[in-house]
Design an enzyme around this catalytic site. Structure first.
Site, mmCIF file in Angstrom:
data_model
loop_
_atom_site.group_PDB
_atom_site.id
_atom_site.type_symbol
_atom_site.label_atom_id
_atom_site.label_comp_id
_atom_site.label_asym_id
_atom_site.label_seq_id
_atom_site.Cartn_x
_atom_site.Cartn_y
_atom_site.Cartn_z
ATOM 1 N N ARG A 162 14.103 -71.765 -7.448
ATOM 2 C CA ARG A 162 13.710 -72.564 -8.605
ATOM 3 C C ARG A 162 12.619 -73.523 -8.145
ATOM 4 O O ARG A 162 12.760 -74.200 -7.120
ATOM 5 C CB ARG A 162 14.926 -73.336 -9.128
ATOM 6 N N ASP A 168 10.595 -78.097 -15.455
ATOM 7 C CA ASP A 168 11.404 -77.305 -16.378
ATOM 8 C C ASP A 168 10.454 -76.537 -17.294
ATOM 9 O O ASP A 168 9.680 -77.147 -18.048
ATOM 10 C CB ASP A 168 12.310 -78.232 -17.191
ATOM 11 N N GLU A 207 12.647 -71.164 -21.479
ATOM 12 C CA GLU A 207 13.338 -69.904 -21.214
ATOM 13 C C GLU A 207 12.526 -68.749 -21.810
ATOM 14 O O GLU A 207 11.701 -68.942 -22.698
ATOM 15 C CB GLU A 207 14.742 -69.931 -21.830
ATOM 16 N N ARG A 255 21.230 -69.601 -4.617
ATOM 17 C CA ARG A 255 19.971 -69.965 -5.250
ATOM 18 C C ARG A 255 19.437 -71.234 -4.599
ATOM 19 O O ARG A 255 20.208 -72.056 -4.110
ATOM 20 C CB ARG A 255 20.181 -70.162 -6.753
#
Length: 208
Positions: free
Chosen positions: A96, A101, A104, A138
């Site tokens: 990530r 951000d 999606e 992750r």
């Protein structure tokens, strides 16, 4: 006499095969097995689709609740496979992008964000300095290109991601174009904890 009996037996078997009901299924080695009207209809079956036909699912988000600081010397380098606007994979390790951000894939500008990141990473060796990892393998990492550009900063500059102060301490806030938080309103809602906005949006998409 024996030959006559054998001949009659063969003839009888042949007659039985020829006179059997037409609705009976053919032998299992018949090229039309099972009959055309009895074959599995993939469109109506409840079985799972074959793996290569399954719709690609969005990657699971980084689990902040189980995150832990990573070894500060851990650095990954290599070609990046872009999953979405803030997630890449290097050497099968999901990463990530630090401090931002992006929308999606099924949200407005989600696909555009992904392809913008693809354009940045294409043909490049990406350097990922891992900051934290979660229990699922992750990672969060500061990712840079060979010329020193920060991928997180580039995505924010293009108006396809917003700074996430909770994790970045506002590192990319000054790079946000005017009005970007209204443009990426679903990402803004997530940062504010207004997940009911997400649920309402996704319900409206299913209703379409």
């Amino acid at each position: 006499m024996e030959y006559v009996v054998l001949l009659l037996l063969v003839l009888g078997i042949w007659l039985l095969r020829e006179l059997r009901p037409k609705s009976q299924w053919p032998e299992s080695n018949d090229p039309q097995w099972p009959p055309e009207d009895e074959r599995w209809d993939r469109r109506s079956s409840n079985r799972a689709s074959p793996p290569h036909r399954r719709r690609q699912q969005s990657p699971a988000p980084f689990d902040a609740s189980s995150s832990r600081p990573a070894n500060t010397n851990e650095v990954l380098k290599g070609s990046a496979y872009v999953v979405d606007g803030d997630t890449i994979t290097i050497s099968k390790r999901q990463i990530r992008l630090f401090g931002i951000d992006a929308p999606e894939m099924n949200h407005p500008f989600g696909k555009k964000a992904k392809w913008a990141l693809v354009a940045l990473c294409k043909g490049q060796t990406v350097r990922a300095e891992v900051i934290a990892s979660d229990d699922h393998g992750r990672s969060v990492a500061k990712c840079t290109l060979p010329d020193g550009r920060d991928l997180s900063a580039e995505m924010v500059r293009q108006g396809l991601a917003i700074d996430w102060p909770k994790y970045s301490n506002g590192a990319y806030l000054a790079l946000e174009p005017d009005g970007v938080r209204k443009k990426l309103w679903l990402a803004t809602a997530r940062q504010k904890g207004h997940m009911h906005v997400w649920h309402k949006f996704e319900a409206s998409k299913k209703a379409d």
